[in-house]
Design an enzyme around this catalytic site. Structure first.
Site, PDB file in Angstrom:
ATOM      1  N   LYS A  90      47.271  42.992  30.375  1.00  0.00           N
ATOM      2  CA  LYS A  90      46.633  43.705  30.009  1.00  0.00           C
ATOM      3  C   LYS A  90      46.545  44.942  30.249  1.00  0.00           C
ATOM      4  CE  LYS A  90      44.229  39.341  32.005  1.00  0.00           C
ATOM      5  NZ  LYS A  90      43.823  38.217  32.920  1.00  0.00           N
ATOM      6  N   GLN A  95      44.296  38.222  39.563  1.00  0.00           N
ATOM      7  CA  GLN A  95      44.551  37.201  38.845  1.00  0.00           C
ATOM      8  C   GLN A  95      45.065  36.081  39.492  1.00  0.00           C
ATOM      9  OE1 GLN A  95      45.681  37.587  35.699  1.00  0.00           O
ATOM     10  NE2 GLN A  95      46.154  35.190  35.564  1.00  0.00           N
ATOM     11  N   ASP A 134      35.470  41.143  35.676  1.00  0.00           N
ATOM     12  CA  ASP A 134      35.842  39.566  35.121  1.00  0.00           C
ATOM     13  C   ASP A 134      34.690  38.625  35.290  1.00  0.00           C
ATOM     14  OD1 ASP A 134      38.036  37.863  34.557  1.00  0.00           O
ATOM     15  OD2 ASP A 134      38.545  37.279  35.596  1.00  0.00           O
TER      16      ASP A 134
END
Length: 282
Positions: free
Chosen positions: A55, A99, A122
């Site tokens: 990413k 994450q 996200d």
């Protein structure tokens, strides 16, 4: 019937990232501020480390600054929540990615909810799920959002179609079903404990496999001509669909890898620039 056409997520994601890079550069030129994505990693899980590094590399490609925060595996929920709240309050950070997984000892939901809604690129907070469900402006969960972009790119209109989602996670199965419902599909949720799963899948015009179980969806259960989206990724580059048999019956199918995965990151980057643009507009 002939073999299914592959839905090339890699090529589509590349085009999205190219457009995102142009938008980011224009925003920086106009405001003097570069869009910034902060990533937070708890522990040193090899797969998570690899995903975060990927990413960060994609951020550079898209003219997005990246800030990375590493926390030890023994980090408490309270410390993680403080970290995410600090990033939420930092005006130089426009998007935040935690994450996951973060470890069984951490309250992951509490951590997600520490992310400000306007920086939840996200799409993991309650606020994002609500805006998604009601088709209001906000951020979609990245993998479901990428799936919808794939369907659009291949002219698959969900309206009136029977869609079966195999999986019920908060960041994939549930939200993709809501996005399909908002597009007038008739949606059925299934999971690993669904009785007679095969018979439900056989009715589907669109199958989204997102249960995290290798080859859970068998090719012989795919309705001839159905569109098959495999959002699973298991050891050995194996998805949640038995690709070798499903490709003989579907009309369109995503490969693993190269289907849904690249679209997830492209959607994340696109939403980071969206977030920056909104925040800088005041």
């Amino acid at each position: 019937m002939s073999q299914a056409r592959l839905m090339d997520g890699t090529a589509l994601a590349r085009r999205i990232v190219e457009r995102t890079a142009h938008r980011a550069a224009e925003l920086t030129s106009r405001t003097g501020v570069r869009p910034c994505l902060a990533t937070v990693l708890v522990g040193e899980d090899p797969a998570s480390v690899t995903y975060v590094r990927m990413k960060q590399n994609r951020c550079r490609t898209a003219n997005i600054a990246s800030r990375h925060v590493e926390l030890p595996a023994e980090t408490t929920t309270a410390r993680l929540v403080r970290t995410l709240r600090d990033l939420s309050a930092d005006p130089s950070v426009h998007g935040i990615l935690l994450q996951h997984p973060v470890g069984d000892h951490i309250d992951e939901r509490a951590a997600f909810e520490a992310i400000a809604a306007e920086k939840d690129v996200d799409g993991v907070t309650f606020a994002s799920f609500a805006t998604m469900s009601f088709a209001l402006p906000g951020f979609v969960s990245c993998t479901p959002g990428g799936i919808m972009r794939l369907l659009d790119a291949y002219d698959v209109d969900p309206a009136g179609k029977r869609a079966v989602v195999v999986g019920r996670s908060a960041i994939l199965g549930k939200p993709v079903g809501m996005l399909l419902l908002a597009r007038d599909a008739t949606v059925t949720y299934c999971h690993s404990r669904t009785r007679e799963l095969s018979s439900v899948v056989r009715e589907a015009d669109i199958v989204v496999a997102a249960a995290g179980r290798p080859r859970l969806v068998r090719g012989e259960d795919v309705k001839p001509g159905a569109v098959v989206i495999d959002a699973g990724y298991n050891a050995g580059n194996v998805g949640d669909v038995d690709f070798a048999t499903a490709v003989e019956r579907a009309s369109l199918i995503t490969p693993v890898p190269g289907g849904v995965g690249p679209m997830t990151i492209a959607t994340l980057l696109e939403q980071t620039v969206d977030a920056a643009a909104r925040q800088l507009a005041g």
